[in-house]
Design an enzyme around this catalytic site. Sequence first.
Site, PDB file in Angstrom:
ATOM      1  N   THR A  63       7.049  -2.980   0.285  1.00  0.00           N
ATOM      2  CA  THR A  63       6.253  -3.675   1.298  1.00  0.00           C
ATOM      3  C   THR A  63       6.462  -5.182   1.175  1.00  0.00           C
ATOM      4  OG1 THR A  63       4.610  -1.928   1.389  1.00  0.00           O
ATOM      5  CG2 THR A  63       3.886  -4.134   2.052  1.00  0.00           C
ATOM      6  N   HIS A  90       5.606   9.664   3.386  1.00  0.00           N
ATOM      7  CA  HIS A  90       4.914   9.015   2.262  1.00  0.00           C
ATOM      8  C   HIS A  90       3.680   9.842   1.915  1.00  0.00           C
ATOM      9  CE1 HIS A  90       3.706   6.161  -0.585  1.00  0.00           C
ATOM     10  NE2 HIS A  90       3.702   5.042   0.125  1.00  0.00           N
ATOM     11  N   ASN A 109       1.050   7.578  -3.919  1.00  0.00           N
ATOM     12  CA  ASN A 109       0.412   6.272  -4.145  1.00  0.00           C
ATOM     13  C   ASN A 109      -0.983   6.127  -3.565  1.00  0.00           C
ATOM     14  OD1 ASN A 109       2.811   5.772  -5.361  1.00  0.00           O
ATOM     15  ND2 ASN A 109       3.436   4.082  -4.054  1.00  0.00           N
ATOM     16  N   TYR A 146      -2.276   7.163  -0.701  1.00  0.00           N
ATOM     17  CA  TYR A 146      -2.442   7.041   0.757  1.00  0.00           C
ATOM     18  C   TYR A 146      -2.875   8.389   1.339  1.00  0.00           C
ATOM     19  CZ  TYR A 146      -0.475   2.480  -0.100  1.00  0.00           C
ATOM     20  OH  TYR A 146      -0.271   1.211  -0.588  1.00  0.00           O
ATOM     21  N   ASN A 188      -4.138   2.711  -6.141  1.00  0.00           N
ATOM     22  CA  ASN A 188      -5.135   2.810  -5.077  1.00  0.00           C
ATOM     23  C   ASN A 188      -6.267   3.776  -5.424  1.00  0.00           C
ATOM     24  OD1 ASN A 188      -4.009   0.910  -3.210  1.00  0.00           O
ATOM     25  ND2 ASN A 188      -2.379   2.397  -2.817  1.00  0.00           N
TER      26      ASN A 188
END
Length: 369
Positions: free
Chosen positions: A26, A180, A183, A185, A240
């Site tokens: 990112t 994805h 992580n 999400y 996260n």
Amino acid sequence: MSSSLFDPVQAGDLQLANRIVMAPLTRNRSPNAIPKPITATYYAQRATAGLLITEATAISHQGQGYADVPGLYGTEQLDGWKRVTQAVHEAGGKIVTQLWHVGRVSHDSLQPDGQPPVAPSAIAAKTKTYLIDDQGNGSFAPTSTPRALDLEELPGIVHTFAAAARNAVETCGFDGVEIHAANGYLLDQFLKDGANQRTDDYGGSIENRARLLLECTRAVVDAVGGGKVGIRLSPVTPANDIVDSDPQPLFDHVVRQLGPLGLAYVHVIEGATGGPREVEGRPFDYAALKKAYREAGGKGAWMVNNGYTRELAEAALEKGADLIAFGRPFIANPDLVRRLKENAPLNTPDTKTFYGGGEKGYTDYPTLD
């Protein structure tokens, strides 16, 4: 004879020039979620990688979680990505885009009409997102408390993943897509019981918690073909604020279901994303994970990721990995493949320019003469 990092390899439909992959990174340089011309320069500079995986790219406005990250849901966004794929292909590279829905890792100000982010359950993530104010100054801020997705909303999430994949391949010219599911999400939030406390068909048992990830993956495979689809998993990363009480049987189940889908590759983050390869209190057997995938008929390339050096990469290939993803080294070394091949010194990345900004720390790193 063992494989070299620099040998060509097939990953589904993707014929790759070498086994070195640029991991998704990112960079927060896409105002209004539109990749700028400078983005095409950035990726084309790194096209000697066997495969480029783009920065995570939101499948919808609701899927956005950070300021100035790109999207795949508007005409200008697709046009911006078209410039990127053309530049990479002209440079002889292969590129896939990473399909992203952040779920609860977002902020009200980034969501449509200032609504709360969405998640499997209304549990806030103890983490931060990146915001940019009206003066263009970036800062990290706590994420907002999400609302739980209603059951009738979930088919729409599945449809949006498939639509984004179709946009990526058919309109933008990407060689494929990566889902994805890592992580912390949205898809990872549904998988892991630390974030998913639902009592319907998408919560509780391992089979229920894996349901959304598998529905999305099958829909993307139906949209563009399994040979163009990869998936990213992170069994034990704490990124996260995500955790599962028993990740081994959960992820063994997931890869057994992925096995028959004909995927191009499975991309596994070993340990903590961008951190230690062994996470204290979270043991995990990655060899067993790969074995479960292969025994279920999975033929996709096995991609490993997290803190790899040339030496670690060569050791992983010896043990049967097919692809090695490198992250931060690619930020400062557009010619990383050559540097690894020649054992040349690496440029040091400027951490102050990782997120947001322009050319500085993005397209201005020197290459070897």
